[in-house]
Enzyme design. Structure first.
Site, PDB file in Angstrom:
ATOM      1  N   GLU A   1       0.868  -1.178   0.000  1.00 47.49           N
ATOM      2  CA  GLU A   1       0.000   0.000   0.000  1.00 47.49           C
ATOM      3  C   GLU A   1       0.900   1.221   0.000  1.00 47.49           C
ATOM      4  OE1 GLU A   1      -3.144   0.207   2.991  1.00 47.49           O
ATOM      5  OE2 GLU A   1      -2.707   2.338   3.288  1.00 47.49           O
TER       6      GLU A   1
ATOM      7  N   GLU B   1      -1.879  11.320   3.980  1.00 41.56           N
ATOM      8  CA  GLU B   1      -2.886  11.097   5.010  1.00 41.56           C
ATOM      9  C   GLU B   1      -2.746  12.213   6.043  1.00 41.56           C
ATOM     10  OE1 GLU B   1      -3.927   6.704   6.093  1.00 41.56           O
ATOM     11  OE2 GLU B   1      -1.758   6.860   5.934  1.00 41.56           O
TER      12      GLU B   1
END
Length: 276
Positions: free
Chosen positions: A151, A156
């Site tokens: 991933e 974020e």
């Protein structure tokens, strides 16, 4: 030596240093990037040939508190921007009611890439319990289920830290034997809700670099996968996801200070690949 000569020499030396830095930076950047996929979000509605909209009544797998909906209230285009909006509205889907609704879109089977430069210009929501993300998952779990096949988290932000965002790689073995490495970038002033910024990665064989507004700030070139040899798992096709989560293990739940609706604005997504 006179003062004026000293000043002139200092200015000249500074100018030469800056020129050298600019030349070195320019030399380090490939000049043969080709735009291979993009969305400027200029149309009246989301382009479903490029994006799928997730409908998910059970959050995002991290004890999140939202339902992901395909309603225009949660995912829409407006004035040249993609808007992903989280509401505290007690929405129900598939027999499940949650306090919050939001949106998540992805390019899987519509846009899948192996290596390249990804640029996303966006303005982020902030506040306790707010969790916007721009990230990538493998299109096929060649090396096994998460996180053995990897991933890539381009951006974020956890809303109680409004001036910082995180860039992370997830890899290793299948959960719970997964690993992750990454760093955070902090603005010198203001928050990510104040203005748009370009969040980028340059993903090459054996190396991933993170950038903001054209400036690189993190490089990772060491990882592993129990399913294959380096540079696995980051040597297969990945697709892009953009979502706005509410609550969850990392940001925690919203509180009385969190403002709703929380709005995640995306101006464009542009994908480049090197041409030989």
């Amino acid at each position: 030596m006179t003062q004026s000569k000293t000043i002139n020499l200092c200015v000249t030396a500074t100018a030469l240093h800056l020129l050298g830095v600019l030349q070195a930076t320019h030399a380090a950047q490939p000049t043969n990037w080709k735009l291979v996929w993009s969305d400027e979000f200029d149309g009246p509605t989301l382009d479903y040939s490029k994006w799928g909209v997730e409908v998910n009544a059970y959050g995002g797998g991290n004890n999140e508190l939202q339902i992901y909906s395909d309603r225009l209230k949660n995912v829409r285009l407006e004035k040249g921007h993609l808007i992903i909006e989280a509401h505290k509205d007690g929405y129900a889907e598939a027999g499940t009611r949650r306090d919050y609704s939001s949106g998540r879109i992805r390019t899987k089977h519509r846009g899948d890439w192996r290596y390249g430069r990804i640029d996303v210009r966006a303005k982020l929501p902030v506040g306790k319990g707010i969790w916007p993300a721009i990230w990538m998952l493998p299109t096929d779990d060649v090396y096994g289920t998460w996180a053995a096949s990897g991933e890539i988290d381009i951006m974020e932000l956890v809303g109680h830290e409004p001036s910082s965002y995180h860039g992370t790689l997830h890899y290793g073995g299948k959960w719970p034997k997964n690993k992750h490495t990454g760093k955070s970038y902090k603005l010198s002033s203001g928050t990510f809700a104040d203005d748009f910024h370009v969040f980028s990665i340059v993903w090459e064989e054996g190396k991933v670099r993170w950038g903001i507004d054209g400036k690189f700030w993190q490089t990772q070139d060491k990882w592993n996968s129990e399913g294959g040899k380096f540079p696995a798992p980051f040597d297969k096709h990945f697709h892009l996801l953009i979502n706005l989560a509410v609550g969850g293990n990392w940001p925690g739940a919203p509180n009385a200070t969190t403002k709703f609706p929380a709005r995640f604005l995306v101006d464009y997504v542009r994908i480049y690949q090197l041409q030989k």
